[in-house]
Design an enzyme around this catalytic site. Structure first.
Site, short mmCIF file in Angstrom:
data_model
loop_
_atom_site.label_atom_id
_atom_site.label_comp_id
_atom_site.label_asym_id
_atom_site.label_seq_id
_atom_site.Cartn_x
_atom_site.Cartn_y
_atom_site.Cartn_z
N CYS A 104 -12.07 24.57 38.36
CA CYS A 104 -12.51 23.47 37.50
C CYS A 104 -11.32 22.94 36.70
O CYS A 104 -10.42 23.69 36.36
CB CYS A 104 -13.58 23.99 36.54
SG CYS A 104 -14.38 22.70 35.57
N GLU A 139 -18.76 30.72 44.46
CA GLU A 139 -19.84 31.67 44.27
C GLU A 139 -21.13 30.95 43.91
O GLU A 139 -21.12 29.83 43.41
CB GLU A 139 -19.45 32.63 43.14
CG GLU A 139 -18.91 31.91 41.91
CD GLU A 139 -18.17 32.85 40.96
OE1 GLU A 139 -16.99 33.12 41.21
OE2 GLU A 139 -18.77 33.30 39.99
N CYS A 184 -20.52 31.86 35.88
CA CYS A 184 -19.46 30.89 36.13
C CYS A 184 -18.05 31.38 36.43
O CYS A 184 -17.27 31.59 35.50
CB CYS A 184 -19.28 30.08 34.87
SG CYS A 184 -20.10 28.59 34.87
N CYS A 186 -14.57 29.65 29.45
CA CYS A 186 -15.13 29.67 30.80
C CYS A 186 -14.17 30.22 31.85
O CYS A 186 -13.01 29.81 31.93
CB CYS A 186 -15.57 28.26 31.18
SG CYS A 186 -16.31 28.16 32.82
#
Ligand code: SAH
Length: 344
Positions: free
Chosen positions: A109, A89, A330, A116
């Site tokens: 990630c 995104e 995020c 997050c």
């Protein structure tokens, strides 16, 4: 290497090797990086048979826009699909000084920060330079206006995809392409110290942003696993050196989490550790992610925290939240999409 990630020199060499006239490389490069063509069909000054051959031998590996959300404040969020079926995104924000695109550098990630959403979706792979670039180009095509600023603050850890990110930066600042100013690029990292040093040695005029979020190891270890490898003092030492070597102001991101990192004492400790450094602190109320327990600090707490920093001479701003009604932070969008599709 895919064609969208190649420099003009690399493209020329690749065409030569495949017995394609080398002046075609300049044309293709301009189509891709100046006119932002999404495929060979648009390259009307190339013969049809050459276009077909290139599409076969050098496919353009770009992110394909899947969904576009526009928030009430004008922020636009793009959900892209990749050839291997995953999602990334990016976010387009309009400021007084122009358009900023926030791009992703990886699918998911590895860093595991507790607050997050990018981490929650798991890590799949790093993006190619061309895939990162196509997020910028697509945003520019969408608005029809020039994107002037880029922040590498989407999904992923740019320093964990160092080579491709450096390649992306060199393509996006190429004067034969969209020629974005290096000064208008921000690279954000959770603090991988050896890579920060490597970046420092390149003497680039970009802005280095550090996701600090805590003034000491005790707190930072709990919310950011990377801190167990590179602690706060080691991180701040390299930041100090970076600022003095590059003469560029470091930007520290500090997400305010209620009862976790937002006390007066935390502010005083932060101020004393940043004292004398060429830097700026951005305070951001944390965005709530359904799966994580952290709550944003109250506006009054953020003001008090900010006042302590300012009083100690640390330049500080409280960041506006754009696009919060479209889950524009995020990894939130990818998480939602994967859930809707029963991904995990
Ligand atoms: N991995 C890099 C790039 C991501 S930048 C980095 O860590 O810097 C995205 C920024 O948003 C980082 O500062 C990150 O710590 C922060 N962030 C992540 N989740 C957040 C949340 N729920 N609310 C507010 N900020 C968040």
């Amino acid at each position: 290497m895919d064609i969208l990630s190649m420099s003009l020199e690399e493209m020329t060499a690749a065409f030569r090797e495949n017995s394609i006239q080398t002046f075609r490389a300049k044309q293709v490069y301009e189509w891709l990086h100046k006119h932002l063509a999404s495929g060979y069909d648009e390259m009307t000054n190339l013969p049809k048979d050459l276009r077909a051959r290139l599409a076969e031998e050098f496919p353009v590996r770009a992110c394909v826009p899947e969904k576009v959300f526009t928030a009430s404040d004008g922020t636009v969020k793009f959900l892209y699909s990749l050839p291997d079926g995953d999602y990334v995104e990016s976010v387009l924000m309009k400021y007084k000084y122009g358009y900023t695109v926030c791009v992703s550098s990886q699918v998911g990630c590895k860093m595991g920060c507790a607050f997050c959403a990018s981490t929650l979706g798991g890590f799949k792979r790093s993006l190619t330079a061309g895939e990162i670039l196509s997020q910028v180009y697509n945003a520019q095509r969408h608005t029809g206006e020039r994107v002037s600023h880029i922040v590498l603050m989407g999904m992923g850890e740019p320093m964990d995809n160092f080579e491709n990110v450096m390649r992306f930066i060199s393509l996006v600042t190429d004067e034969k392409g969209i020629n974005l100013s290096m000064r208008n690029i921000s690279l954000s990292t959770c603090g991988i110290v050896p890579r920060i040093k490597e970046l420092m040695d390149k003497h680039l005029q970009l802005t280095l942003s550090i996701s600090l979020h805590a003034p000491n190891d005790e707190i930072r270890n709990k919310i950011m696993p990377v801190n167990k490898t590179y602690g706060v003092d080691e991180l701040l030492d390299i930041c100090r050196e970076y600022a003095s070597v590059t003469s560029r102001r470091i930007s520290f991101e500090y997400s305010m989490m209620r009862g976790v990192n937002d006390s007066d004492e935390n502010a005083r400790e932060l101020a004393s550790k940043l004292k004398g450094m060429l830097c700026h602190v951005n305070l951001i109320p944390i965005n709530e992610v359904a799966e994580s327990p952290f709550k944003p600090s109250s506006p009054a707490r953020i003001s008090a925290f900010s006042a302590i920093l300012a009083d100690k001479g640390i330049s500080t701003t409280v960041r506006r939240r754009l696009g919060s009604d479209i889950d524009a932070s995020c990894g939130q969008l990818r998480l939602k999409e994967n859930k809707e599709r029963g991904g995990f």
